[in-house]
Design a protein around this motif. Structure first.
Motif, PDB file in Angstrom:
ATOM      1  N   THR A  30      77.876  31.177  64.499  1.00 53.94           N
ATOM      2  CA  THR A  30      76.916  30.171  64.061  1.00 53.94           C
ATOM      3  C   THR A  30      75.550  30.769  63.768  1.00 53.94           C
ATOM      4  O   THR A  30      74.760  30.154  63.090  1.00 53.94           O
ATOM      5  CB  THR A  30      76.763  29.070  65.126  1.00 53.94           C
ATOM      6  N   GLU A  31      75.260  31.971  64.262  1.00 56.54           N
ATOM      7  CA  GLU A  31      73.964  32.587  64.035  1.00 56.54           C
ATOM      8  C   GLU A  31      73.905  33.386  62.739  1.00 56.54           C
ATOM      9  O   GLU A  31      72.849  33.836  62.351  1.00 56.54           O
ATOM     10  CB  GLU A  31      73.600  33.490  65.219  1.00 56.54           C
ATOM     11  N   LYS A  32      75.034  33.597  62.099  1.00 53.62           N
ATOM     12  CA  LYS A  32      75.044  34.355  60.860  1.00 53.62           C
ATOM     13  C   LYS A  32      74.246  33.612  59.792  1.00 53.62           C
ATOM     14  O   LYS A  32      74.291  32.390  59.690  1.00 53.62           O
ATOM     15  CB  LYS A  32      76.478  34.571  60.378  1.00 53.62           C
ATOM     16  N   ASP A  80      68.097  26.081  58.137  1.00 53.51           N
ATOM     17  CA  ASP A  80      68.892  26.077  59.365  1.00 53.51           C
ATOM     18  C   ASP A  80      69.936  24.967  59.337  1.00 53.51           C
ATOM     19  O   ASP A  80      69.917  24.091  58.474  1.00 53.51           O
ATOM     20  CB  ASP A  80      67.977  25.924  60.581  1.00 53.51           C
ATOM     21  N   LYS A  81      70.828  25.005  60.318  1.00 54.96           N
ATOM     22  CA  LYS A  81      71.919  24.017  60.375  1.00 54.96           C
ATOM     23  C   LYS A  81      71.401  22.592  60.535  1.00 54.96           C
ATOM     24  O   LYS A  81      72.056  21.648  60.129  1.00 54.96           O
ATOM     25  CB  LYS A  81      72.865  24.344  61.528  1.00 54.96           C
ATOM     26  N   PRO A 146      78.143  22.960  58.853  1.00 54.24           N
ATOM     27  CA  PRO A 146      76.805  23.377  58.419  1.00 54.24           C
ATOM     28  C   PRO A 146      76.505  24.788  58.930  1.00 54.24           C
ATOM     29  O   PRO A 146      76.869  25.141  60.051  1.00 54.24           O
ATOM     30  CB  PRO A 146      75.877  22.346  59.057  1.00 54.24           C
ATOM     31  N   VAL A 147      75.876  25.587  58.077  1.00 52.56           N
ATOM     32  CA  VAL A 147      75.549  26.972  58.422  1.00 52.56           C
ATOM     33  C   VAL A 147      74.118  27.285  57.995  1.00 52.56           C
ATOM     34  O   VAL A 147      73.539  26.592  57.156  1.00 52.56           O
ATOM     35  CB  VAL A 147      76.517  27.976  57.753  1.00 52.56           C
TER      36      VAL A 147
END
Length: 160
Positions: A30-32, A80-81, A146-147
Motif C-alpha cells: 500500500t505504500e508503493k 494519496d489513497k 485505491p493507491v
C-alpha cells in the motif's frame, strides 16, 4: 575531499536503508507510489480537473518584472489513497518570449538578471498555490483498490 566524504555518507545512508527494509517482515504494497501509466484509473479532482486550473489562475501571484513570456512550470505531487495531495514539487520551468524579441525593447543586463531571479521564484509560487488547493481528489485505482499515484501537472502562462 568533500566529494569523497559526501560519497561515503551517501553510500552509508543507502546501505542503512537497505538493511532497514530487509528487517521488515513484508514490504507494504500500500505504500508503493505508482506512476499514472501503471494504474487502471488515473487520479482526478472530484469537482473536475478544470477546477485546479481555475484555482491556479485565480491565486497565482506574478512577479512584476515578468513580461512578454510564455512560461510552463512543471510540477509533480502525489495523490494519496484518501485523495489528498502530498510531496508537492516544482522541478523545472520553461520560458520563451511571447513576442519575438526584435519587436520588444532590449533589456539591460541588470534587467535580465532581475527577470531570471523572478522567473526562478515562480517555482516556489507554484508550490505555494498547489498547497492551498483544498479540493479532494479521486485517488488512482489499481486492481480495484485505491493507491498512491505520482501526478505530473504542467502549469502554462502567457504573460504579455
Amino acid at each position: 575531499m568533500k566529494k569523497l566524504l559526501f560519497l561515503c555518507l551517501a553510500f552509508a545512508v543507502q546501505a542503512t536503508a537497505q538493511v532497514a527494509s530487509t528487517d521488515a517482515s513484508t514490504p507494504a504494497e500500500t505504500e508503493k507510489i505508482y506512476r499514472s501509466t501503471e494504474v487502471d484509473l488515473k487520479p482526478q479532482v472530484k469537482d473536475g480537473n478544470y477546477t485546479l486550473s481555475m484555482f491556479i489562475s485565480d491565486n497565482f501571484k506574478f512577479p512584476p518584472a515578468i513580461k512578454n513570456k510564455k512560461i510552463t512550470i512543471f510540477t509533480s505531487f502525489i495523490i494519496d489513497k484518501n485523495g489528498s495531495m502530498s510531496d508537492i514539487k516544482a522541478f523545472h520551468i520553461n520560458v520563451k518570449d511571447y513576442i519575438v524579441t526584435d519587436k520588444v525593447k532590449i533589456a539591460t543586463q541588470d534587467e535580465k538578471i532581475e527577470e531570471a531571479d523572478q522567473i526562478e521564484t515562480m517555482k516556489s509560487e507554484a508550490v505555494r498555490v498547489l498547497k492551498l488547493f483544498g479540493k479532494t481528489w479521486q485517488p488512482a485505482v489499481k486492481n480495484g483498490q485505491p493507491v498512491r499515484c505520482l501526478y505530473n501537472y504542467p502549469i502554462h502562462f502567457n504573460v504579455e
